[in-house]
Design an enzyme around this catalytic site. Structure first.
Site, PDB file in Angstrom:
ATOM      1  N   LYS A 113       0.850  -1.188   0.000  1.00 33.44           N
ATOM      2  CA  LYS A 113       0.000   0.000   0.000  1.00 33.44           C
ATOM      3  C   LYS A 113       0.885   1.237   0.000  1.00 33.44           C
ATOM      4  CE  LYS A 113      -4.551  -0.960   1.915  1.00 33.44           C
ATOM      5  NZ  LYS A 113      -5.504  -0.641   2.986  1.00 33.44           N
ATOM      6  N   GLU A 132     -19.532  -8.115   8.593  1.00 32.54           N
ATOM      7  CA  GLU A 132     -20.612  -7.460   9.321  1.00 32.54           C
ATOM      8  C   GLU A 132     -21.607  -8.455   9.909  1.00 32.54           C
ATOM      9  OE1 GLU A 132     -19.006  -4.665   6.207  1.00 32.54           O
ATOM     10  OE2 GLU A 132     -19.794  -6.726   6.170  1.00 32.54           O
ATOM     11  N   ARG A 160     -25.728  -4.906   5.486  1.00 33.98           N
ATOM     12  CA  ARG A 160     -25.204  -6.228   5.110  1.00 33.98           C
ATOM     13  C   ARG A 160     -25.481  -7.274   6.188  1.00 33.98           C
ATOM     14  NH1 ARG A 160     -19.401  -5.912   2.514  1.00 33.98           N
ATOM     15  NH2 ARG A 160     -20.409  -7.228   0.983  1.00 33.98           N
TER      16      ARG A 160
END
Length: 614
Positions: free
Chosen positions: A278, A363, A391
């Protein structure tokens, strides 16, 4: 300024380049990304990490005929730039500009719209099967980040795909793991070998010969798995039915192109493990990829400077309350589905590490995990964005509400969210929460009320939700001392004539402003469920027009609750419902978005007068 990048109008121009020119293109693309995002804001670290991978994918595959399906989509800026949208980056995430995520209506190269995680493999498999059904020769590639692999949906798709013979390539963009030079070189060599035709042909030939002696074939397969296991990561993906290849260096274009070219000619489900960094190529982002994950405008030479002063955000109010409440009650635990920074849990995670649980991008698990904790006397607080709680709706009903468990949902990013657009807007939570039995739903109008409502919710022995908007509040300093609010009771904040404005949460401030010109009564309703039916009934007896105002979709929202309450008591007073319209609202400046929906003071005044003089 960018000799190569300036010539790339479409991927076909990219594919016309000599392979030796690709590293230069990567350097130019990375520099452009830093300069562009510094001007507009947006996701930076994740996009810098996928520059070479994006170039290699478009170089090897015949896009848009071949399909690229990106997971989450916050790493697709390079993809957008290479597919004809470089000029559009000037208005990235702005009103009328290009989105920060893939959108099918924006470009034919965006094969699937996304912004939530773990959808890529399912969608790509659907496209691959569709091509197979239609007899089309098409390659389909899903690019999924390692964080998105923590969600069950990704594994459901892998399980389904691995049981098919459909041609599908899944690329795991693993940006949490670094490869040292010697190991990296060995892995790159092995990946090329395992993706080549010789290896594939030899493997099929061996299976055919040994197939007449099943025990020997089984022994050979086990031997191959053990050999692979010694030089590559876990063979878990092989168990799903994929041919696992990698890991390879995701910043080595020569290795990427060679490996993808080999895989392109392999049949069946393929899994390529690519390791990236990243923030690659921009030192500040490499050193702190979390800080540079989502950025506002900044000077690329100086980097992101520390913020000073300013009003605390609702997220900060929640984070401070959580720590204060944890000090008072040992039963409290905090849960987040991979949103520690976004949901304001950094301080809590540091002060109470044993009571902090980041469950990853999961979730559904987060909610049922909380339910399990609540069953045995723990008081869980689930910090979650409104859009992500969608979700876990079944778990909210089946595992929490039906069992009437005391789980507190601290719902951030309720209402419109600005530049992230419709995929991240919390437009529906009042609608989908208030219809669930046993739920209590609180909507704070300011920072202090948010703190007191969180405390109130925590004291209840039932499922509760406190929903608050993104960003700063109105500037009301939160009181250190916490106290219970009377459940299901609103408060009159201003008294006027003829008109009563019933404000829910963030809409109190514009209602108070509008009331000065309208000479209207203003009520801070505070609770969507249970609604203060007695107060609503008394208002219906006194005023000619009731106006409900909410930052939630009108359909089924707080205004609908008011109408239901009035109907149940036999009142027929006129009611004007103001809120979010029945459409997905595009990205833009948050204040302007609310104004466009008629939810600023001017819009409220205009709507009320139009109704009165209609």
């Amino acid at each position: 300024m960018y000799p190569l990048l300036d010539t790339i109008i479409t991927p076909s121009k990219l594919r016309a380049l000599e392979r030796r020119m690709l590293p230069q293109l990567a350097d130019e693309l990375r520099q452009f990304l830093v300069e562009s995002v510094a001007r507009t804001g947006g996701h930076l670290s994740s996009n810098l990490g996928t520059v070479e991978l994006t170039i290699a994918l478009h170089y090897v595959f015949n896009t848009p005929h071949d399909r690229l399906v990106w997971d989450v989509g916050h790493q697709t800026y390079a993809h957008k730039i290479l597919t004809g949208r470089r000029e559009g980056m000037k208005k990235l995430r702005m009103h009328g500009g290009i989105a920060g995520f893939p959108r099918r209506d924006e470009s034919e190269y965006d094969a699937f719209g996304t912004a939530h995680s773990s959808t890529s493999i399912s969608a790509a498999l659907g496209m691959a099967v569709a091509s197979q059904q239609e007899g089309k020769s098409r390659r389909v590639v899903a690019v999924i980040g390692d964080g998105a692999m923590s969600a069950g949906m990704a594994f459901e798709a892998l399980n389904n795909a691995g049981a098919m013979t459909t041609d599908l390539l899944v690329i795991l963009n693993d940006n949490d793991m670094s490869i040292s030079r010697p190991v990296g070189a060995l892995n790159n060599y092995l990946a090329r070998l395992m993706s080549g035709q010789f290896y594939a042909t030899a493997r099929r030939a061996g299976e055919k010969m040994l197939g007449v002696v099943p025990p020997v074939l089984e022994l050979a397969k086990r031997a191959e798995e053990h050999v692979k296991g010694m030089v590559t990561p876990s063979t878990m993906f092989e168990e799903f039915g994929f041919n696992y290849i990698g890991p390879i260096d995701g910043h080595d274009l020569d290795v990427l192109v060679s490996t993808l070219n080999n895989i392109k000619h392999l049949d069946g489900p393929q899994f390529l493990h690519v390791v990236t960094r990243k923030g690659a190529g921009y030192k500040a982002a490499e050193d702190d990829p979390i800080l540079y994950h989502g950025v506002a405008k900044f000077n690329p030479d100086a980097g992101i400077l520390p913020k000073g002063g300013g009003k605390p955000s609702y997220t900060q109010i929640f984070g401070d309350w959580l720590c204060d409440m944890a000090a008072l009650d040992q039963r409290l635990v905090g849960i987040t589905p991979a949103m520690r920074e976004g949901s304001g849990l950094v301080k809590f995670s540091e002060e109470y590490p044993d009571r902090y649980f980041d469950v990853g991008i999961a979730e559904q698990h987060a909610v049922t995990f909380a339910a399990g904790l609540a069953c045995d006397g723990i008081k869980p607080v689930v910090a979650i964005y409104s859009t992500f709680l969608q979700r876990a709706y079944d778990q909210l009903i089946h595992d929490v509400a039906i069992q009437n468990l005391p789980v507190v949902f601290a719902i951030d990013r309720a209402g419109l969210v600005g530049a992230d657009g419709p995929t991240h807007a919390g437009s529906f939570d009042l609608t989908y929460l208030r219809c669930i039995p046993n739920m209590t739903v609180l909507v704070p109008a300011d920072e202090n009320e948010c703190r007191q409502m969180l405390y109130t919710a925590f004291q209840l022995d039932t499922p509760t939700a406190v929903r608050y908007p993104r960003g700063a509040g109105t500037g009301v300093a939160p009181e250190k001392q916490m106290h219970m609010l009377p459940v299901g009771r609103g408060e009159v904040r201003r008294t006027g004539e003829k008109i009563a404005l019933l404000a829910f949460g963030s809409m109190l401030k514009p209602c108070l402003e509008a009331a000065e010109e309208l000479n209207a009564t203003v009520v801070n309703m505070r609770f969507v469920k249970p609604l203060d039916g007695d107060l609503v009934a008394s208002l219906a007896q006194k005023y000619e027009l009731l106006v409900t105002v909410e930052e939630n979709t009108i359909m089924g929202g707080a205004g609908s609750a008011v109408l239901e309450s009035l109907s149940s008591r036999g009142f027929t007073v006129p009611v004007l419902q103001l809120g979010l319209p029945d459409t997905f609202i595009d990205q833009g400046d948050p204040a302007q978005m609310l104004a466009d929906c008629g939810l600023d003071s001017t819009g409220i005044i205009t709507s009320v007068r139009a109704r009165l003089f209609d």
